[in-house]
Structures are given as C-alpha cells and as structure tokens.
Design a protein around this motif. Structure first.
Motif, PDB file in Angstrom:
ATOM      1  N   GLU A 158       0.814  -1.199   0.000  1.00 42.95           N
ATOM      2  CA  GLU A 158       0.000   0.000   0.000  1.00 42.95           C
ATOM      3  C   GLU A 158       0.859   1.265   0.000  1.00 42.95           C
ATOM      4  OE1 GLU A 158      -2.938  -0.065   3.062  1.00 42.95           O
ATOM      5  OE2 GLU A 158      -4.091   1.544   2.151  1.00 42.95           O
ATOM      6  N   ASP A 164      -5.739   3.955  -4.823  1.00 43.29           N
ATOM      7  CA  ASP A 164      -6.347   3.070  -3.842  1.00 43.29           C
ATOM      8  C   ASP A 164      -5.999   1.631  -4.219  1.00 43.29           C
ATOM      9  OD1 ASP A 164      -9.222   3.071  -1.967  1.00 43.29           O
ATOM     10  OD2 ASP A 164      -8.405   1.197  -2.739  1.00 43.29           O
ATOM     11  N   GLU A 166      -7.115  -1.252  -3.318  1.00 42.34           N
ATOM     12  CA  GLU A 166      -8.189  -2.232  -3.492  1.00 42.34           C
ATOM     13  C   GLU A 166      -9.056  -1.925  -4.713  1.00 42.34           C
ATOM     14  OE1 GLU A 166      -8.298  -4.897  -1.888  1.00 42.34           O
ATOM     15  OE2 GLU A 166      -7.259  -4.551  -0.002  1.00 42.34           O
ATOM     16  N   GLN A 167      -9.354  -0.665  -4.914  1.00 41.43           N
ATOM     17  CA  GLN A 167     -10.222  -0.286  -6.032  1.00 41.43           C
ATOM     18  C   GLN A 167      -9.587   0.873  -6.800  1.00 41.43           C
ATOM     19  OE1 GLN A 167     -13.022  -1.778  -6.840  1.00 41.43           O
ATOM     20  NE2 GLN A 167     -13.479  -3.006  -5.044  1.00 41.43           N
ATOM     21  N   PHE A 184     -16.671  -2.342 -16.272  1.00 42.65           N
ATOM     22  CA  PHE A 184     -16.613  -2.931 -14.929  1.00 42.65           C
ATOM     23  C   PHE A 184     -15.753  -4.194 -15.045  1.00 42.65           C
ATOM     24  CE2 PHE A 184     -18.475  -6.186 -12.130  1.00 42.65           C
ATOM     25  CZ  PHE A 184     -18.305  -5.567 -10.911  1.00 42.65           C
ATOM     26  N   PRO A 186     -13.919  -6.703 -12.415  1.00 42.03           N
ATOM     27  CA  PRO A 186     -13.503  -7.080 -11.055  1.00 42.03           C
ATOM     28  C   PRO A 186     -12.131  -7.739 -10.986  1.00 42.03           C
ATOM     29  CG  PRO A 186     -15.419  -8.343 -11.758  1.00 42.03           C
ATOM     30  CD  PRO A 186     -15.213  -7.281 -12.778  1.00 42.03           C
ATOM     31  N   TYR A 187     -11.629  -8.269 -12.096  1.00 43.99           N
ATOM     32  CA  TYR A 187     -10.321  -8.931 -12.044  1.00 43.99           C
ATOM     33  C   TYR A 187      -9.175  -7.941 -12.265  1.00 43.99           C
ATOM     34  CZ  TYR A 187     -12.244 -13.708 -12.028  1.00 43.99           C
ATOM     35  OH  TYR A 187     -12.869 -14.870 -11.695  1.00 43.99           O
ATOM     36  N   VAL A 189      -7.201  -6.337 -10.442  1.00 45.86           N
ATOM     37  CA  VAL A 189      -5.948  -6.438  -9.681  1.00 45.86           C
ATOM     38  C   VAL A 189      -5.547  -7.894  -9.418  1.00 45.86           C
ATOM     39  CG1 VAL A 189      -6.283  -4.205  -8.580  1.00 45.86           C
ATOM     40  CG2 VAL A 189      -7.105  -6.254  -7.431  1.00 45.86           C
ATOM     41  N   GLU A 190      -6.192  -8.826 -10.103  1.00 40.58           N
ATOM     42  CA  GLU A 190      -5.825 -10.230  -9.891  1.00 40.58           C
ATOM     43  C   GLU A 190      -4.412 -10.511 -10.394  1.00 40.58           C
ATOM     44  OE1 GLU A 190      -7.070 -12.542  -8.032  1.00 40.58           O
ATOM     45  OE2 GLU A 190      -8.327 -10.804  -7.574  1.00 40.58           O
ATOM     46  N   ARG A 210      -8.681 -16.630 -17.206  1.00 40.86           N
ATOM     47  CA  ARG A 210      -9.766 -16.134 -16.369  1.00 40.86           C
ATOM     48  C   ARG A 210      -9.845 -14.614 -16.394  1.00 40.86           C
ATOM     49  NH1 ARG A 210     -10.486 -18.414 -10.659  1.00 40.86           N
ATOM     50  NH2 ARG A 210      -8.803 -19.917 -10.608  1.00 40.86           N
TER      51      ARG A 210
END
Ligand SMILES: Cc1cc2nc3c(=O)[nH]c(=O)nc-3n(C[C@H](O)[C@H](O)[C@H](O)COP(=O)(O)OP(=O)(O)OC[C@H]3O[C@@H](n4cnc5c(N)ncnc54)[C@H](O)[C@@H]3O)c2cc1C
Ligand code: SF4
Ligand code: SF4
Lengths: 273, 654
Positions: A158, A164, A166-167, A184, A186-187, A189-190, A210
């Motif tokens: 961090e 940020d 996380e998001q 949109f 969601p992956y 930061v995978e 994925r």
C-alpha cells in the motif's frame, strides 16, 4: 522542469512500443522528460528481498545518479521498475545506518540523500490534469470498451501504491478522459501469474484465461496495462491458452500509452504495435 | 528528629536473597538512624502494630519502611503512621523487593549492599520531609453524562437514584444510541427495544435527570468538583413543550430523505422522529433537507397541520451553562464505513451491507418489517456470506484490535436469518471465534450445530458482482483450499471505531485517547473507569469495543465512582502538588507551557509588580515536569522537593 526518465531493460527490448508511445505522448503534452544517462538495473525482484542490502544497490544507484544530476523527479513506465525504485527509497528512508552502508559501496557516485521523488508516468499525466488531457484528444475513442488491468506492482504494498490499492481508478479515469469507455472489471488487480510464466506457463495461461474472459464477459474489446510482464502473460500467453481452451478467441492487450497515443493523434505508434 | 527504619522479610521474597541480619545492623549504624529493626511481614496486622508500638515507645518522628513497591502498600503504612500520630508524608518506602531481591536473586551479596543503598537514600529523603495536609476543594455534587446510549442512560439512572442531579447530554434527537437499532440481543435473544425503551422513559421521567437531547457540549472549563460546561441545544424548529408527538406534520411533509436510524435502508420526512419509540417523543425539522431555509419560508405544510402550533421556523440555537463536579463520558462507537472496505466490495455493491444494516433488515420494526430483503432488488436472499473481522485485527486498516462484539452478533444474525429463511444457506468467514462471555460459547455452538451454519476459518480476499450474484473469494485455512461462493448478499462485520468527534470531545475534557481514538483509562486493570483527568469517568463503548452487558457494567461502575466522590461534602486531594517558591520564581514562564495539565498560570499581584506563576492545585497531578524545567528552583512538588531528591541522590553516591 526537466524530469529524469528511467526506462529499465524491458522498455528497450520487448516493450519498445511502450516506450515510443509514452515518449511521443510526453512530447506532445509538453512533459519535459529526459532519459537518465548510464542507468543500471532497477533491482527487479531481487531487490524486493529485504534482508540483503547488496540487492538495493541497483535501484539506489539509479536514484543517486538522478540526484547527482540535479533531478528532483524521476519517472518510469514499467510497473516493476516503479515498484523497486519506490521500495528501495522507502527501504533507506529514515534508516541512516542502511543508507550509509549503501553509500559506502557506491564510491563512484555522489552520496544518495533521498530527495528524488519517483513518479510513475500515470501520476505525471494525472498531475497535468484530466481537463488538459481531454483538450489534447484528437481522435475521440468513443465507444471503445476497455478493461483496465493493474496487476500488483503499481499498487502493492500500500505504501508504494499510486492509487487506492483495493479499487484503483487511475487508468479508468485516464480512459474516460480520452473518451473511451472503461468497463466494470472485477479482475483488475488479480495476479497475472508473474514470473511463474518462465517455469509453469500453463498455470499462467489458466490465470490469464480467467482474467481475459472476465474482461470479455463485461464487454471489453481490449485490455490495457502498464506492466511488461503482465502484458507478456496476458498477450503472448494467449497461444498457450488456446492449447488448453481451444474455443478461446484472441483479445488485444495494449499498453495504456498505445491507446492513448492513438487518441492524441500520434498514430504511428499504434500502427507499429 | 528520630528516624526509625523497618525492614521487611516479605517471607522469603526478600529474606530469601538479602542478608537481613547484616542489613539491619549496618542500617542501625547509620548516624541519622535512631532505630532499626526487621520483621517477617510488616504489612500484616502485627507488623503494622510493631511500627506503631515503636513510634510510641521511642518517640520516632520519621519512618522508612524497606519492603515492597510503594504502589503495593504505601497507603497501608501511611495509615498506620497517621493512626500512631505521625504525619503520613513523613514516611518513605525503600523498595527492596521489586527493585532488589526479585531482580537479583542470584547475587545475594550485592543485593544486600544495594538494599542498604536504597535504605540510605530513603533515610536521606525522609530527613528533608515536612508534614503535609490533604487539600480540600469545593465539590459541586452534580454530574454531566455525555452520550445517551445504554451506557449513558445506565450511568445517569444510577447516579440519579443515588440522589444526585444529572445532566444527560445526547447529540441526536433521541436517547437510545445503537442499542435502539438492534433487533434481538445475544446471547439470550431478548428484544432490544423491549429492554431498552423502559430505561429511556425512566431516564426521561426521572426528577433528578435533566435531559438535553439534540445538544452538544461546546466548552468545558474548570476541574474536578467545579466544572463549568457550555451546552448548545440545536434548534428543533419544533417547540418541545407544545409538541404532543402526534405526527400529523410528518404525514404532510413532502420531503423524503434517507433515514439514518434505518442505516439509510428506509426513508423519513424532513420533519421526523428517528424511530417511533424515541424519547423524548418530540419532532425535529432537519433544516438541511426541509424546503425552507433560514432566510426563506417556501413550505408551511407542517405548520398548518400542527394542531398545537408547535412549529417555529425561526428557532435559534440555545446555549446554556451548567456547573457540575464530575463528568461521565459515554459517547459510544461507530462502525468503520463499509466504503473503507473496498476489498469486500463495500460501497460498490448495494448487497454488501454492514452488520447494523442487517440488524435493521431483520428487525420487525425495520424498513422491511423484518423480512430479510436485499437492498438492490428487494429479493429475499437465499445464500448469505458473513465476513467477520472486516477491518478489525487488521493493521492495514488502522485497527489492529479485536472489535469484540462481531463474533457474537454474526452468530446471532446467522441464527435469525436461518429462522426467517429456513432453506437459506449461511457461510461465515472468521479468523477465530471469540465468545468469551457468560453463555456466549454455548450460543455460538448452538448456532453452528443446530442451525447448520458453515463456519469457514479464513479470510476473504475479494468480493465482486457477477450478474445478480456476489462472488466471494476466500480461503478455508483448515482444508487449505481456496473457496469461491456465489452469494445473494454479503454482510460485513466492520471494525468498531470511536464515535465521530470523540477525539475533539476528549480534548475538551483533557482526557487522553489511545492510538485508535478510544478514551483511555488510568489503569487498564485496577482503574478501568477513571480517566487521568480527575473527575472524568468513562462508560461503554467509548472506551473500547463492548457489548451491552459490559457497557452497562462499566456504566454502573462509573456511577459508583461518582457516588463515591459525591459522598464527601468537600473534595480531599493528595497534597503532592507543585508549589511556587516566590523568592526564586521570576515569572520566566518556562514551566507554563510544559505542564501537561495546564495547571500553571502567570500572575501579577500588582499592576506593575513582578510576575510569578500560580499553580491550580486541583489541576496539578504532581508529575514534576515544571520542577525539572525551572532553572531557578522556582517551583517544587511537595513531598518530592528538589532538596529531598538532592539529599536522596547524595546519599546514594556517597
Ligand atoms: C450489528 C451490531 C449488533 C449488536 N448486537 C448486540 C447484541 O446482540 N448484544 C449485545 O450485548 N451487544 C450488541 N451490540 C453492541 C451494542 O450496540 C453496544 O454494546 C452498545 O450499543 C454500547 O452502548 P454505548 O452506550 O456505549 O454506545 P452507543 O450505543 O454508541 O451510544 C452512544 C451515544 O452517545 C451519543 N453521542 C456520541 N457522541 C456524542 C457527543 N459528542 N455528545 C453527545 N452525545 C454523543 C450517540 O449519539 C449515542 O446515542 C451490537 C453492535 C452491533 C454493531
Ligand atoms: S416545512 Fe419543512 S419539515 Fe415542514 S412540511 Fe415543509 S418541508 Fe417538511
Ligand atoms: S507537577 Fe506536573 S502537573 Fe503539577 S504543575 Fe507541575 S507540571 Fe503541572
């Protein structure tokens, strides 16, 4: 104010298009960026092992050199370089014993004191302001649906994060300013599988599959990144993906600067890539 | 001056290491010592009597007790001296246990020498001591309780029932705090409102309790026994005397906004009561959302509907000053905003909710009348994932501590959901289940087993939406497997954090807070309800995360401390306070700034005369920072004067 630019090894080899597009953008936006002479290895993963001062020599030497040349800001494109440099800076900040030891090793350089600020190219763009970027757009990217992929090195730990952790939204904001439509994703930061790509390419292919499919499910037609390794795993491993999932269809992966230079009307770089 | 030295064996604690015989005989040989002896347990009844007997028999005037830490028994020996007619401040304790025999168990020779040095120092110091008398300051026997949650209500009731007047200050329009929002309460599952509202009414009706709702503390001056507090009553724009609570106004108000009490899951009008059992049942116009402004009245619907004509759009804030002798701070807690928990999709997906939101969703009086419906589309969720320790026990989120209540309320929520939706499925992610209260472990076990709840030991790494489902990624550390759960709803148990503004309030009261902003007690074990500012007591979740039984216990404990304080007509204070030496103090004011308690001020006796400091005895805690700062010996702490410390040191170095 002139800003030192640290390219790192990949930008001069497999990620050449990242560099050319970024430098063209910098020029067209009036960012005064100059490649640091005689730069050395950023330290790469080795410098992230905290127990060995020796491995910090690479990144600290770069910082010392930039400092010695009178730069107050240094920028990088590669996420890995960004991360190692920032972490090396933090590693010696406030620890005079470590710093002294490292300085003693680098007799040929002037002592590093910790003043140079490291800013990722994305941060420089944000500092110019979204309005300024909007103004510079020549070819609106309207309707282009883009998945912004961050990976880990821009965000972790961090303390080194450019947004940020996380998001993150910085790439999305940039794409929006250029008129594109970030989806949109969601992956975003995978893990891309990172260096496992060298020894276990299948694992990386499965991961990349994925990530890419998630982008596609959410309507993306292309994916952008700022990391040469992520780019390799997401783009070049698509061959391996096809071997595992025969139905898989290619999806383009770009450096964010490639898309951007298209929007700013610097078309030649995109044609190159 | 006749100095007597009493050396304690403390059984084997001291005598097992130190050569008492040699020690006693060398102490007796000291020139300043009139008499020295030893005893097996000095703190025992006969031990104390031995001291008293010698005082009387030999006419001893000053006493040194060589024994355990003064924190242990200084008070005991001081009392023994007083009873024998010697001033308590002519006593010195030489700590030859914690500071000698216990730490040097293997060096008996050196330990004996060291004990001798310690005693010598004590003898030197006591030789400079003067008798001191406790200070007496006036005591206003009224109390202010800040915060009208269950802790504040309990403290107020206990003190009022003890016969003293209480000002109860609550910043929202109603008493009740978070407990009013709860459905049923673990571990017994009794209805929260049913046990709370009678207390709220009792507090409001109590002749000794003066209720200040919708009010805030603006200014605090003074010290224990004599605080002056300014309270601001915010304007309700409804005259509370005239308002009958009929609610006719609410019906006609055209403005609907999210209801804070319902965690924004339901609405309220611009003229409202937070919930139907609010105490006092007086309506409030929220001017931020009302169509009117201070300057312009564009809507008068409620004014026209109101029978008793209680509405007054021009009401002004009212400031009142009250005087009290003690303060109880019971300002409670908040939950970490879900928006700060982005890894769990907090603030991003409507069906990721906090425990308090879930509490409202399962409450019969809540916005869905107790039918669990997810916020996004009102569907009844079939599969819920609960995430405990969301932000707690997580230094990355700034909360390294355990929030203490979440394990229990998550079990409660799982239980209630399974009873509402019997074919529903529940997964709970936990680090470990902490159920260390009476009946708590039994409750959790019952929920796990009888309700067939899947408890997964591990953390969640990510929550995101796919179509109308929430995908939860986590690890089950017991099987070592990564798990992916497709859920309809995710309930977080966010970290319990101090209520908004608690830090600023603590500053007004000069009470310290810990690194997280919770109010700090003087001693975590032995003085858990007192703050280091004398006369300021702590109750409830403002001090640390707490459930209702603990909040209420602490509130009653704080009340009993206040009642203890108020049992005196005047306040007796230890005389160990800074004192100015007018011959030396030249008013340089160096000490004024360093005093952590603001106890020193600069004064001038005549308009053009020399300046010097003045110590406010009630504020001074005797820490001695001023004394160490002053370069001119202008200020001394009684009982620890520079002369005393100098002699003590000299004796040691000799
Ligand atoms: C989801 C959830 C479920 C729970 N379930 C249970 C349960 O089943 N059983 C159980 O035992 N416990 C339960 N708890 C814990 C319970 O809510 C607390 O123990 C209890 O509310 C603490 O009471 P309090 O008075 O200390 O604080 P609060 O209830 O927070 O009350 C503090 C009051 O002080 C007021 N205030 C704050 N600052 C100021 C100020 N500056 N000036 C004036 N007033 C101020 C606030 O408005 C509030 O009214 C649960 C908690 C949560 C989050
Ligand atoms: S005056 Fe304000 S509170 Fe009253 S009805 Fe109109 S909007 Fe509602
Ligand atoms: S002893 Fe401490 S508290 Fe008392 S006046 Fe001096 S500095 Fe302040």
């Amino acid at each position: 104010m002139e800003i030192a630019y640290f390219p790192g090894c990949t930008l001069k080899t497999t990620a050449k298009s990242f560099e050319t597009s970024a430098l063209a953008i910098a020029e067209s936006l009036g960012l005064d960026i100059k490649e640091l002479p005689e730069w050395t290895c950023c330290g790469t993963v080795y410098s992230l092992a905290e127990d060995d001062l020796m491995k910090q020599l690479g990144p600290i030497r770069t910082l010392a050199r930039a400092e010695g040349l009178g730069y107050s800001t240094l920028t990088t494109l590669c996420s890995m370089c960004y991360n190692t440099l920032v972490q090396a800076k933090q590693f010696v900040a406030g620890d005079s014993v470590r710093l002294q030891k490292i300085n003693n090793f680098m007799e040929e350089e002037s002592d590093y004191t910790g003043t140079v600020e490291i800013k990722h190219f994305l941060t420089l763009l944000m500092e110019l302001g979204l309005d300024r970027l909007k103004e510079a757009v020549q070819r609106d990217l309207a309707g282009r649906k883009i998945a912004c992929y961050y990976g880990c090195l821009l965000l972790r730990p961090e303390s080194a994060s450019i947004d940020d952790c996380e998001q993150p939204q910085i790439l999305e904001q940039l794409m929006q300013a250029l008129g594109a439509e970030p989806v949109f994703f969601p992956y975003q930061v995978e893990c891309c599988g990172s260096y496992l790509t060298a020894v276990k390419p299948d694992i990386v292919a499965r991961r990349a599959y994925r990530i890419l499919e998630n982008a596609r499910e959410n309507g993306a037609e292309a994916i952008i990144t700022s990391c040469p390794l992520c780019s390799f795993n997401l783009k070049d491993r698509q061959k391996n993906i096809k071997a595992i999932y025969p139905g898989f269809k290619d999806i383009p992966v770009y450096y964010f600067t490639e898309i951007m230079s298209e929007a700013l009307g610097i078309t030649k770089t995109v044609e190159n890539s | 001056m006749r100095i007597g030295v009493f050396i304690c064996h403390c059984g084997k604690n001291i005598a097992g290491v130190i050569d008492i015989k040699r020690l006693t005989s060398s102490v007796s040989e000291l020139e300043e010592v009139y008499y020295a002896t030893d005893y097996v347990y000095l703190c025992s009844e006969p031990g104390q009597k031995a001291i008293q007997d010698q005082i009387k028999e030999l006419g001893l005037t000053h006493i040194v007790v060589a024994a355990c830490s003064p924190k242990m028994h200084a008070a005991t020996f001081a009392q023994a001296l007083e009873d024998a007619g010697v001033n308590a401040y002519l006593l010195e304790i030489a700590n030859i246990r914690e500071q000698c025999s216990w730490v040097h168990p293997h060096e008996p020779e050196e330990a004996t020498d060291k004990a001798f040095e310690l005693i010598k120092a004590g003898v030197a110091k006591v030789g400079q001591a003067v008798p001191l008398q406790p200070l007496s300051v006036p005591l206003n026997r009224k109390v202010m309780v800040v915060g009208g949650g269950i802790a504040g209500i309990q403290a107020a009731l206990d003190i009022a029932n003890g016969g003293f007047e209480v000002y109860l200050v609550e910043r929202t329009p109603s008493l009740g705090g978070h407990m009013a929002q709860l459905s049923e309460t673990f571990p017994t599952l009794d209805c929260s409102s049913c046990i709370l509202t009678p207390r709220m009414v009792e507090a409001a009706k109590h002749p000794k309790i003066h209720l200040y709702t919708y009010s805030e503390v603006k200014e605090v001056q003074g010290v224990v026994g004599q605080y002056k507090v300014k309270i601001e009553q915010k304007p309700r724009y409804v005259d509370p005397v005239k308002c009958t609570g009929c609610g006719d106004c609410t019906e006609v108000c055209p403005v609907i906004v999210p209801n804070e009490f319902e965690q924004s899951l339901g609405g309220r009008k611009a003229i409202y009561v937070p919930f139907s059992q609010a105490v006092p049942l007086k309506y409030t116009i929220d001017l931020e959302n009302c169509l009117n402004t201070r300057e312009l009245v564009v809507c008068d619907q409620c004014y026209r509907a109101c029978g008793p004509k209680a509405i007054n759009y021009l009401m002004e804030p009212k400031e009142e000053e009250i005087e009290v002798g003690a303060i109880v701070v019971a300002t409670g807690y908040d939950l970490m905003p879900v928006e700060d928990l982005k890894e769990y999709g907090g603030g991003l997906y409507p069906d990721v909710v906090s425990g308090l939101e879930f509490e409202r969703l399962v409450t019969a009086s809540g916005p869905t009348s107790g039918v669990v419906r997810r916020p996004s589309d009102g569907k009844i969720p079939k599969r819920i994932v609960f995430i405990q320790c969301a932000g707690s026990r997580d230094p990355e989120h700034g909360c390294a501590y355990c929030s203490k209540i979440c394990c229990m309320y998550t079990a409660k929520h799982a239980f209630m959901f399974k009873h509402a939706v019997p074919d529903g499925e529940v997964f709970v992610f936990y680090i470990d289940v902490r159920a260390a209260g009476k009946g708590y472990e039994e409750f959790v076990q019952r929920v796990m087993e009888e309700e067939r709840i899947a408890y997964l030991r591990g953390k969640v790494s990510k929550v995101f939406q796919r179509d109308d489902k929430l995908i939860v990624w986590g690890s089950d550390t017991l099987t070592g497997m990564a798990v992916e759960i497709e859920a309809d709803m995710v309930v977080l148990a966010p970290a319990v954090v101090p209520s908004k503004g608690a830090k600023e309030l603590a500053k007004l009261f000069k009470t310290p807070v810990n690194e997280y902003g919770f109010l700090d007690e003087v001693h975590p074990k032995l003085r858990p309800v007192e703050s280091s500012a004398m006369g300021v007591y702590l109750a409830g979740a403002a001090q640390a995360p707490k459930d209702i039984p603990d909040s209420v216990s602490q509130a009653s404990a704080a009340a009993s401390k206040v009642l203890g304080l108020f049992s005196q007509e005047e306040l007796a204070l230890e005389p160990i306070k800074a004192e100015v030496n007018l011959d030396n103090c030249d008013g340089c004011a160096l000490c004024v700034g360093v005093c952590p308690y603001g106890a020193i001020s600069l004064v001038q006796d005549e308009p053009d005369g020399p300046r010097h400091i003045q110590v406010h005895k009630a504020l001074c805690q005797g820490c001695g920072v001023c004394m160490a700062t002053c370069p001119k010996e202008g200020v001394n702490v009684a009982g620890f004067t520079l002369a005393q410390l100098r002699e003590q040191l000299r004796a040691m170095l000799k």
